[in-house]
Write a protein that holds these residues in place. Structure first.
Motif, PDB file in Angstrom:
ATOM      1  N   VAL A  63     -12.265   5.758   0.618  1.00 33.76           N
ATOM      2  CA  VAL A  63     -12.927   4.563   0.087  1.00 33.76           C
ATOM      3  C   VAL A  63     -13.453   4.830  -1.317  1.00 33.76           C
ATOM      4  O   VAL A  63     -13.670   5.971  -1.710  1.00 33.76           O
ATOM      5  CB  VAL A  63     -14.068   4.088   1.011  1.00 33.76           C
ATOM      6  N   LYS A  64     -13.624   3.738  -2.048  1.00 32.39           N
ATOM      7  CA  LYS A  64     -14.151   3.795  -3.413  1.00 32.39           C
ATOM      8  C   LYS A  64     -13.310   4.699  -4.316  1.00 32.39           C
ATOM      9  O   LYS A  64     -13.836   5.500  -5.084  1.00 32.39           O
ATOM     10  CB  LYS A  64     -15.616   4.210  -3.419  1.00 32.39           C
ATOM     11  N   VAL A  65     -12.005   4.542  -4.210  1.00 32.47           N
ATOM     12  CA  VAL A  65     -11.092   5.311  -5.050  1.00 32.47           C
ATOM     13  C   VAL A  65     -11.095   4.677  -6.441  1.00 32.47           C
ATOM     14  O   VAL A  65     -10.801   3.493  -6.580  1.00 32.47           O
ATOM     15  CB  VAL A  65      -9.672   5.323  -4.452  1.00 32.47           C
ATOM     16  N   PRO A  66     -11.435   5.433  -7.474  1.00 32.71           N
ATOM     17  CA  PRO A  66     -11.554   4.860  -8.816  1.00 32.71           C
ATOM     18  C   PRO A  66     -10.201   4.616  -9.487  1.00 32.71           C
ATOM     19  O   PRO A  66      -9.203   5.230  -9.135  1.00 32.71           O
ATOM     20  CB  PRO A  66     -12.336   5.939  -9.568  1.00 32.71           C
ATOM     21  N   GLY A  67     -10.189   3.693 -10.440  1.00 36.40           N
ATOM     22  CA  GLY A  67      -9.036   3.487 -11.295  1.00 36.40           C
ATOM     23  C   GLY A  67      -7.898   2.677 -10.704  1.00 36.40           C
ATOM     24  O   GLY A  67      -6.803   2.674 -11.253  1.00 36.40           O
ATOM     25  N   LEU A  68      -8.140   1.986  -9.591  1.00 38.18           N
ATOM     26  CA  LEU A  68      -7.075   1.253  -8.906  1.00 38.18           C
ATOM     27  C   LEU A  68      -7.420  -0.218  -8.740  1.00 38.18           C
ATOM     28  O   LEU A  68      -8.567  -0.615  -8.891  1.00 38.18           O
ATOM     29  CB  LEU A  68      -6.832   1.855  -7.520  1.00 38.18           C
ATOM     30  N   GLY A  69      -6.424  -1.008  -8.345  1.00 43.98           N
ATOM     31  CA  GLY A  69      -6.642  -2.410  -8.017  1.00 43.98           C
ATOM     32  C   GLY A  69      -7.161  -2.570  -6.598  1.00 43.98           C
ATOM     33  O   GLY A  69      -7.416  -3.665  -6.138  1.00 43.98           O
ATOM     34  N   THR A  70      -7.298  -1.462  -5.894  1.00 41.98           N
ATOM     35  CA  THR A  70      -7.852  -1.431  -4.546  1.00 41.98           C
ATOM     36  C   THR A  70      -8.906  -0.345  -4.500  1.00 41.98           C
ATOM     37  O   THR A  70      -8.828   0.625  -5.243  1.00 41.98           O
ATOM     38  CB  THR A  70      -6.762  -1.143  -3.490  1.00 41.98           C
ATOM     39  N   SER A  71      -9.870  -0.489  -3.631  1.00 36.69           N
ATOM     40  CA  SER A  71     -10.896   0.552  -3.528  1.00 36.69           C
ATOM     41  C   SER A  71     -10.586   1.519  -2.382  1.00 36.69           C
ATOM     42  O   SER A  71     -11.248   2.534  -2.241  1.00 36.69           O
ATOM     43  CB  SER A  71     -12.272  -0.069  -3.318  1.00 36.69           C
ATOM     44  N   ARG A  72      -9.580   1.181  -1.554  1.00 40.01           N
ATOM     45  CA  ARG A  72      -9.269   2.031  -0.406  1.00 40.01           C
ATOM     46  C   ARG A  72      -7.810   2.478  -0.432  1.00 40.01           C
ATOM     47  O   ARG A  72      -6.910   1.698  -0.734  1.00 40.01           O
ATOM     48  CB  ARG A  72      -9.544   1.293   0.901  1.00 40.01           C
ATOM     49  N   VAL A  73      -7.628   3.743  -0.094  1.00 42.33           N
ATOM     50  CA  VAL A  73      -6.297   4.336  -0.012  1.00 42.33           C
ATOM     51  C   VAL A  73      -6.205   5.078   1.308  1.00 42.33           C
ATOM     52  O   VAL A  73      -7.103   5.848   1.649  1.00 42.33           O
ATOM     53  CB  VAL A  73      -6.040   5.317  -1.177  1.00 42.33           C
ATOM     54  N   MET A  74      -5.144   4.821   2.053  1.00 43.48           N
ATOM     55  CA  MET A  74      -4.914   5.588   3.272  1.00 43.48           C
ATOM     56  C   MET A  74      -3.867   6.653   2.986  1.00 43.48           C
ATOM     57  O   MET A  74      -2.773   6.357   2.509  1.00 43.48           O
ATOM     58  CB  MET A  74      -4.433   4.727   4.436  1.00 43.48           C
ATOM     59  N   LEU A  75      -4.248   7.894   3.260  1.00 42.90           N
ATOM     60  CA  LEU A  75      -3.310   9.006   3.186  1.00 42.90           C
ATOM     61  C   LEU A  75      -2.565   9.058   4.507  1.00 42.90           C
ATOM     62  O   LEU A  75      -3.182   9.005   5.569  1.00 42.90           O
ATOM     63  CB  LEU A  75      -4.056  10.316   2.968  1.00 42.90           C
ATOM     64  N   LEU A  76      -1.257   9.180   4.447  1.00 44.89           N
ATOM     65  CA  LEU A  76      -0.438   9.191   5.650  1.00 44.89           C
ATOM     66  C   LEU A  76       0.397  10.453   5.687  1.00 44.89           C
ATOM     67  O   LEU A  76       1.216  10.694   4.787  1.00 44.89           O
ATOM     68  CB  LEU A  76       0.464   7.955   5.678  1.00 44.89           C
ATOM     69  N   GLY A  77       0.171  11.290   6.690  1.00 46.60           N
ATOM     70  CA  GLY A  77       0.917  12.534   6.830  1.00 46.60           C
ATOM     71  C   GLY A  77       2.365  12.277   7.210  1.00 46.60           C
ATOM     72  O   GLY A  77       2.648  11.536   8.151  1.00 46.60           O
ATOM     73  N   LEU A  78       3.275  12.889   6.467  1.00 44.02           N
ATOM     74  CA  LEU A  78       4.706  12.711   6.690  1.00 44.02           C
ATOM     75  C   LEU A  78       5.400  13.965   7.206  1.00 44.02           C
ATOM     76  O   LEU A  78       6.608  13.961   7.411  1.00 44.02           O
ATOM     77  CB  LEU A  78       5.376  12.262   5.374  1.00 44.02           C
ATOM     78  N   GLY A  79       4.659  15.040   7.417  1.00 42.39           N
ATOM     79  CA  GLY A  79       5.261  16.279   7.900  1.00 42.39           C
ATOM     80  C   GLY A  79       6.014  16.999   6.792  1.00 42.39           C
ATOM     81  O   GLY A  79       5.782  16.776   5.609  1.00 42.39           O
ATOM     82  N   LYS A  80       6.953  17.851   7.185  1.00 37.66           N
ATOM     83  CA  LYS A  80       7.737  18.617   6.212  1.00 37.66           C
ATOM     84  C   LYS A  80       8.678  17.678   5.472  1.00 37.66           C
ATOM     85  O   LYS A  80       9.384  16.878   6.084  1.00 37.66           O
ATOM     86  CB  LYS A  80       8.550  19.701   6.907  1.00 37.66           C
ATOM     87  N   GLU A  81       8.688  17.811   4.168  1.00 36.57           N
ATOM     88  CA  GLU A  81       9.510  16.921   3.343  1.00 36.57           C
ATOM     89  C   GLU A  81      10.984  16.990   3.743  1.00 36.57           C
ATOM     90  O   GLU A  81      11.656  15.960   3.834  1.00 36.57           O
ATOM     91  CB  GLU A  81       9.340  17.269   1.865  1.00 36.57           C
ATOM     92  N   ALA A  82      11.478  18.185   4.010  1.00 37.27           N
ATOM     93  CA  ALA A  82      12.892  18.364   4.370  1.00 37.27           C
ATOM     94  C   ALA A  82      13.227  17.724   5.713  1.00 37.27           C
ATOM     95  O   ALA A  82      14.394  17.419   5.985  1.00 37.27           O
ATOM     96  CB  ALA A  82      13.242  19.846   4.394  1.00 37.27           C
ATOM     97  N   ASP A  83      12.234  17.521   6.564  1.00 41.54           N
ATOM     98  CA  ASP A  83      12.469  16.972   7.905  1.00 41.54           C
ATOM     99  C   ASP A  83      12.243  15.462   7.987  1.00 41.54           C
ATOM    100  O   ASP A  83      12.402  14.878   9.059  1.00 41.54           O
ATOM    101  CB  ASP A  83      11.541  17.649   8.926  1.00 41.54           C
ATOM    102  N   LEU A  84      11.890  14.829   6.882  1.00 37.44           N
ATOM    103  CA  LEU A  84      11.587  13.399   6.917  1.00 37.44           C
ATOM    104  C   LEU A  84      12.854  12.600   7.223  1.00 37.44           C
ATOM    105  O   LEU A  84      13.856  12.700   6.539  1.00 37.44           O
ATOM    106  CB  LEU A  84      10.988  12.934   5.595  1.00 37.44           C
ATOM    107  N   ASP A  85      12.787  11.826   8.300  1.00 42.42           N
ATOM    108  CA  ASP A  85      13.872  10.920   8.670  1.00 42.42           C
ATOM    109  C   ASP A  85      13.257   9.619   9.160  1.00 42.42           C
ATOM    110  O   ASP A  85      12.036   9.456   9.152  1.00 42.42           O
ATOM    111  CB  ASP A  85      14.789  11.544   9.723  1.00 42.42           C
ATOM    112  N   SER A  86      14.083   8.686   9.575  1.00 41.65           N
ATOM    113  CA  SER A  86      13.566   7.368   9.955  1.00 41.65           C
ATOM    114  C   SER A  86      12.641   7.439  11.164  1.00 41.65           C
ATOM    115  O   SER A  86      11.657   6.702  11.239  1.00 41.65           O
ATOM    116  CB  SER A  86      14.706   6.389  10.211  1.00 41.65           C
ATOM    117  N   LEU A  87      12.913   8.320  12.114  1.00 37.62           N
ATOM    118  CA  LEU A  87      12.046   8.438  13.294  1.00 37.62           C
ATOM    119  C   LEU A  87      10.678   9.013  12.936  1.00 37.62           C
ATOM    120  O   LEU A  87       9.653   8.556  13.435  1.00 37.62           O
ATOM    121  CB  LEU A  87      12.714   9.284  14.372  1.00 37.62           C
ATOM    122  N   THR A  88      10.676   9.999  12.073  1.00 37.13           N
ATOM    123  CA  THR A  88       9.420  10.597  11.625  1.00 37.13           C
ATOM    124  C   THR A  88       8.601   9.571  10.850  1.00 37.13           C
ATOM    125  O   THR A  88       7.391   9.444  11.056  1.00 37.13           O
ATOM    126  CB  THR A  88       9.688  11.831  10.747  1.00 37.13           C
TER     127      THR A  88
END
Length: 107
Positions: A63-88
């Protein structure tokens, strides 16, 4: 709750919340890097402070992330970059959606 996908410069998007991906090992996605740059390093500092690792389905609302058009940002874990697929990605997005349901976030 309705979800919408928008394109363009993330820092300028007017929304209640922006969701960006973080890969395992705290590696920022391109979108997260854009937000981090606009917020002058806020994301990297928050990730470190929160112990956010980027594991699949891990989510953290900032919350209260500066410098944006929004004050909230959700970080979303995606796992290992090499393993990213549609199911992940589907698993990660479901995790984010479940955490956003019940909040006052509408856009």
């Amino acid at each position: 709750m309705q979800f919408m996908v928008k394109t363009g410069k993330l820092a300028g998007i007017k929304s209640d919340c922006v969701v960006v991906g973080v890969f395992q090992g705290r590696k920022l996605s391109a979108a997260a890097t854009e937000i981090d740059t606009a917020s002058k390093g806020y994301l990297k500092a928050a990730i470190k402070d929160a112990g956010f690792e980027g594991n699949v389905g891990q989510a953290q609302l900032l919350v209260k992330v500066p410098g944006l058009g929004t004050s909230r940002v959700m970080l979303l874990g995606l796992g290992k970059e090499a393993d990213l697929d549609s199911l992940t990605l589907q698993k990660a997005v479901k995790s984010a959606a479940s955490q956003l349901v019940g909040t006052d976030i509408k856009h």
